[in-house]
Structures are given as structure tokens and as C-alpha cells.
Design a protein around this motif. Sequence first.
Motif, short mmCIF file in Angstrom:
data_model
loop_
_atom_site.label_atom_id
_atom_site.label_comp_id
_atom_site.label_asym_id
_atom_site.label_seq_id
_atom_site.Cartn_x
_atom_site.Cartn_y
_atom_site.Cartn_z
N SER A 111 69.96 -7.12 46.06
CA SER A 111 68.99 -6.04 45.98
C SER A 111 69.72 -4.72 45.76
N THR A 112 69.17 -3.88 44.88
CA THR A 112 69.79 -2.60 44.57
C THR A 112 68.79 -1.48 44.84
N PRO A 113 69.25 -0.32 45.31
CA PRO A 113 68.33 0.78 45.63
C PRO A 113 67.77 1.41 44.37
N VAL A 114 66.55 1.93 44.51
CA VAL A 114 65.87 2.67 43.44
C VAL A 114 65.41 4.00 44.02
N ALA A 115 65.68 5.08 43.31
CA ALA A 115 65.24 6.39 43.79
C ALA A 115 63.73 6.47 43.78
N ALA A 116 63.14 6.81 44.92
CA ALA A 116 61.69 6.85 45.06
C ALA A 116 61.19 8.29 45.02
N ALA A 117 59.95 8.45 44.61
CA ALA A 117 59.36 9.78 44.47
C ALA A 117 58.63 10.17 45.75
N GLY A 118 59.37 10.32 46.85
CA GLY A 118 58.77 10.75 48.10
C GLY A 118 58.29 9.60 48.95
N PRO A 119 58.05 9.85 50.25
CA PRO A 119 57.59 8.79 51.16
C PRO A 119 56.18 8.34 50.82
N ARG A 120 55.95 7.05 50.95
CA ARG A 120 54.65 6.50 50.58
C ARG A 120 54.50 5.13 51.26
N ALA A 121 53.29 4.84 51.70
CA ALA A 121 52.98 3.53 52.27
C ALA A 121 51.50 3.25 52.07
N MET A 122 51.13 1.97 52.18
CA MET A 122 49.73 1.54 52.05
C MET A 122 49.10 2.07 50.76
N HIS A 123 49.80 1.86 49.66
CA HIS A 123 49.38 2.32 48.35
C HIS A 123 48.99 1.13 47.49
N GLY A 124 48.49 1.41 46.30
CA GLY A 124 48.22 0.37 45.32
C GLY A 124 49.34 0.30 44.31
N ALA A 125 49.52 -0.88 43.69
CA ALA A 125 50.57 -1.05 42.69
C ALA A 125 50.13 -2.11 41.70
N ALA A 126 50.49 -1.91 40.43
CA ALA A 126 50.15 -2.87 39.39
C ALA A 126 51.16 -2.75 38.26
N SER A 127 51.42 -3.88 37.60
CA SER A 127 52.36 -3.93 36.47
C SER A 127 51.59 -4.03 35.17
N LEU A 128 51.95 -3.20 34.21
CA LEU A 128 51.36 -3.26 32.88
C LEU A 128 52.17 -4.22 32.01
N PRO A 129 51.58 -4.71 30.92
CA PRO A 129 52.27 -5.73 30.11
C PRO A 129 53.65 -5.33 29.62
N GLU A 130 53.86 -4.04 29.32
CA GLU A 130 55.16 -3.63 28.81
C GLU A 130 56.22 -3.49 29.88
N GLY A 131 55.86 -3.80 31.13
CA GLY A 131 56.84 -3.78 32.20
C GLY A 131 56.84 -2.54 33.04
N VAL A 132 55.98 -1.58 32.74
CA VAL A 132 55.89 -0.36 33.56
C VAL A 132 55.05 -0.67 34.80
N VAL A 133 55.57 -0.29 35.97
CA VAL A 133 54.86 -0.45 37.23
C VAL A 133 54.25 0.89 37.62
N TRP A 134 52.97 0.86 37.95
CA TRP A 134 52.29 2.08 38.37
C TRP A 134 51.95 1.98 39.85
N ILE A 135 52.26 3.05 40.58
CA ILE A 135 51.99 3.15 42.01
C ILE A 135 50.90 4.19 42.20
N ALA A 136 49.85 3.86 42.95
CA ALA A 136 48.70 4.76 43.07
C ALA A 136 48.36 5.01 44.53
N GLY A 137 48.17 6.29 44.86
CA GLY A 137 47.66 6.65 46.17
C GLY A 137 48.60 6.28 47.30
N GLY A 138 48.00 5.89 48.43
CA GLY A 138 48.76 5.57 49.62
C GLY A 138 48.61 6.65 50.67
N THR A 139 49.58 6.67 51.57
CA THR A 139 49.56 7.65 52.65
C THR A 139 50.94 8.25 52.82
N THR A 140 50.99 9.49 53.28
CA THR A 140 52.24 10.18 53.54
C THR A 140 52.01 11.09 54.74
#
Length: 614
Positions: free
Chosen positions: A295-324
Motif C-alpha cells: 500500500s502506498t500513500p496518496v495525498a488527500a484533499a482534507g479530512p473526510r469521512a462517511m462520504h460517497g465514492a464512485a468510479s467512472l469508466p475512464e478510471g477517475v474516482v469521484w468522492i462526494a460529500g461526507g463529514t469533516t
Amino acid sequence: MAGCVRTGASLLALLSVLLGGASACGSEAPGLALRLRFGLGVGPPPEGEAPPDIAGYRVCVAGPGITGQLCRDFARQTHPEGADLRVPAGEDRTVDFYGYDAAGSPRWCARAVGVEVVRDQTTPVRLFATRCGALTPIRCVDGAAQPPCRQLSVPRAFHTATKLPDGRVLLSGGFRFVEAQSSCDPSCQWDPSSGGFTDGAGSACVPQCRLLVADATADLYDPSVGRVVQTFDLLVPRALHSASLLPDGTVLLVGGVERARLRSDGDPLFVPESFSGGAMAERLAERLDPFLGTSTPVAAAGPRAMHGAASLPEGVVWIAGGTTVRDGNTVGIGGTTWRGDPPAYASFAGETLEAGSAPLLFPRFAPRTVAMGTRLVTIGGAAAPDAQQAGVIAEVYEPETQQVMPLPDPGDPSLDAWGYLPVWHTATPVDGQRILVSGGWLARERTNGPRAAPAFSPRPWTLVLDLGAGSLAPTEPPALLEPRALHAAAGPLEDGEVLLTGGVGGTGPPFEPLSSLERVAVEWSQGRIVEDGEGTVLSLRTPRIGPTATLLDDGRVLVAGGLVDLPVGRTLPEAGCIDADPAAAEEALVSCTAEIYDPTFPRLDPPPTAGLAP
């Protein structure tokens, strides 16, 4: 070209029959070697034998170039030397195994898909046989033949399950234990007469709660052998996170919490502990390679939990909402983006999580996000862990145009029937246009008690979002058999239905932990009870709150982990994991078990001919 198909015993096999023999293919003929293992709970059969309720076997092969199925029956005690089942060589073969009883009824089923039959070669095919049309425990982590045992390496609840391209399932993180000591006032109990929480003197009080602690490992489940075959270390403990499959077979884990308080006052249950002070899971994402175990670390865009996530066909992952956390308070992400907050949307395209330019129309804590072609649909969610809001049920985001569309239109009268948005619900695509939304926590009126805000409880509702409808409006919601939230869903099954498993029900608090299942389809007015082929109602072997349910390539469903109860305000239950210490309660609430649901009860046509009772 034709190959010869054999089923034969290996050192681990529990069945030894032969398809293809010297008279047909020669003693060294190539073919397909089937190696079978059976689920737990049937009594340990002698090595090399099938479970005692099997009188005979049927093996069938189907695929391109084969008309229908090629099948053959064998009696349990026979060794069919000379039996010949010749199969054309080719790819994408499906191999089915049925073990039937003396009356000819199938009891044990197994399937392998995507098998390649190669001329002049013997291809081993591993099969895990489970009860047809029923629930069967998976095998023990240590390979033991019988329970009690651990079927997951550690207890897991509110973890993630990701099906990999080769059909295996990665179970990552989750809460491992619940502290026995309460982190709130232990004298504070629910008082039905007042409709609120009171202490020993009858005064209103803050409800009791407990602290959940996350794990930093991931299990790899192999459906072909029916057990967890490998365990990996994560960079940090995390639960209530997201896991998304990338095109190269690696898995992106984002956010989550190391610790959270479990509440019981009727509001959505989880309140993350502070996002600072060493709780790194919320800030750190990682990319796990289940093939290398790294496993390798990935820089994240701020703290986030209990969010939605989905992968698009071209391989882009989208993260939506959550809590901070903002100014010391836990809040939902979306709407206005504050400096230092995570963006309402974030995307991952190979290196870092980057802020998306489109805000959510509303803050959405605990939403569900699914990809429908090139569109992202985010459903439900709350403004904060202890406050729901009215608003559009869902919104559709078009990454190419960066447009956000409400679903349905805010002026649609159907919104009046829902009022508040659901949280802790499920959202399952059933085809290219429709999404089945089931259950969830919704607001209900509270007329007394210490809190002025509405109370919340599970609801028995489903909703079908139809992206293909001209108005993008939801259809009339059918009803579930019972209120359900904090559950899991898998589908669509072969008949288009969606399986709902576990969760909590009732109108509490306290709320009722559920071990029930039901199946629902978009065309039905309500869910239906899940039964086996003999009409027996099926239930999970333990209540499961916050489990995962994963549709496997062979059409079966893996149900794993979950809390066995919500112990807030009452004594802890029996251990959810076999070697847990209920007195210490470190693992007493969290299940380390998993089971397979087989959704079909086949009718063998033509009826079996071998091994039947006279």
C-alpha cells in the motif's frame, strides 16, 4: 476441438469422481480437473468424501459453441471409469456442480465462470459448494473444517468490500472493537414515559455512548476456495471510509475515522472523534495493491469521512460529500466550501485527490454515490451527524460539463412525502437508468424529551430513481417488509432483484438488530421474504449492523462482518467473534464471520438418474 473434462480429487478435495476415462480419452487425456470444497456446518465428512446428504452428483458445462448444457450424473459411490463428457475447447465456459439427495433434489451447488478449456491441457477448476438457495458459512481462516472459528482475520463492521477483476473480494478496515467503558454518563438511560433520556433523578441527560475503534488490515476472500486466503496491512486504521477499484486492479481507500462515538438517542448513530491529534485516517488516502500486498500513500484533499465514492469508466474516482470538523463541530460537506475544508467533490486520476469545481447543492453527510455511465448520482445525506435537512433527494453531476442537476426538481410535489433526506440507506443500480434506494434513517416528530430537534428512526421505504424519465422524478416508493437502516444491499441478482441484509429496525431507541433478509425489485409494491427451495424462511446466522454484501461473479452474495448489537444503554451481548472475551468486550460486539447466500434453488431437468433411492 474437443477436450475431455474430468472431476478429480486433490489433497484438499472432498469429492472424487471422474469425467472422461481411458476408454474415451486415454489414461493421460487432458481435461478439466474439478477440486471441490464444501461450506461449514455439515459435520466433517471423511477425507475424499462429500457431505452425507449427497446421493449423487451432476456436472454441467456450458458456453459459446455448446448448445444448451453438456451434463452427466454420477452416483455417490460409483467410480465411472470410461464415462465421457467431451467439451469443445474454448473460452468463457461455465461449469456447474450439483450434489443431490436420494430424492433427486439439489442440496449443494457450485459454479465456476469464465473457464478456458484448452486442447491437450488439463485445467484445474476450484469450486466452493454451498447450500442451494440458502445461506452457508464460509470456511475458516485457518482452514479448519468446522465452526466455531474465525472466518475473517479480525472482526469488522462498517468496513468496505471491493470485488476485484479476478472475482476475489477485498474487505478493508472497519471497526474492530467497541470499548466496554462508556464515554458518556452511564446513568443516562432512555425513559419511555417521558420519551427522552433521564438520569437517576429523572432529569434530562445526554445519552450513554461507547467508543468504536478501527482496524488497519484488509482480508482477501477467494470465492473459489470459500475462505479468506490473505491479509494485508493498511497504512492507518480506518472505518466509515470508501474503497474504489481502479483500472489496474488496485484499490483506492479514502478517509474514514480511527475512532467514533456510538450514540443511541435516535439521531444518526456515529459521531467521529476529533479529526486532529493523531487520527490520521481522515487525512490520508492510500492505494492498495492486492496482488503485491503493498500500500502506498496518496495525498488527500482534507479530512473526510462517511462520504460517497464512485468510479467512472475512464478510471477517475469521484468522492462526494461526507463529514469533516469545522470550528470544533462535525458538519456535512457540500454547499459552500470553506477555506481548509474538503471540497464538496474531489477526484482521483492517478496521483492525488484534487478538488472538484462543482459544489453539492446541499451538505450531504452519509450519502450514497453511484456511477451511471459517465454521470455521478449522489443520494440522500444530512447537514451534520445530528441534523437532517429537507431538500432534493439526489443530484446528478456531469463531470464533462461540470453541471449539477437536482433529482427530482425542487418543486416536485413528491418531495413533500419524504421531507428529510435519508441517511444510512443503500443505493443499488438495477440497470443503466434506474437506481433502487432502500430504507435509511429519516426524521420523525418528537413531542417531548430533552432534544428539540426531530428524532430519527429506520424507515421501511424504497425509492426508484429513473434517470431515463423525462422529468427525472422518482417513482411511487414501494415498501419494505420492515424498517431497515445501517444495512447492506447487493444486486441486481439474475432475476433483477436486489438483496437487502441485516441492519437495524424498530422505532426505538433502543433499536432492533436485524438478522433478516428480503428481496425487492423495482416492479414490486413491497419486498418479499427470502426462502429456500423448501419454503423455509432464511435469516443470517447472526444480526449484522453495518455489514457488507457483495455480488460475486457466480451470482452468489458474500455477506460479511457487522455489529451484532447496539449495546448503548444496556449490557453487552454475547461475543460476536468466537475467541472474543465478552467480559473485556473488546471484540464482543463485532462479528468475525461471513456467509454466502445462494439466490437460486435449481430444478434439475432432466431429473437425476444416478444414486437415487429405489
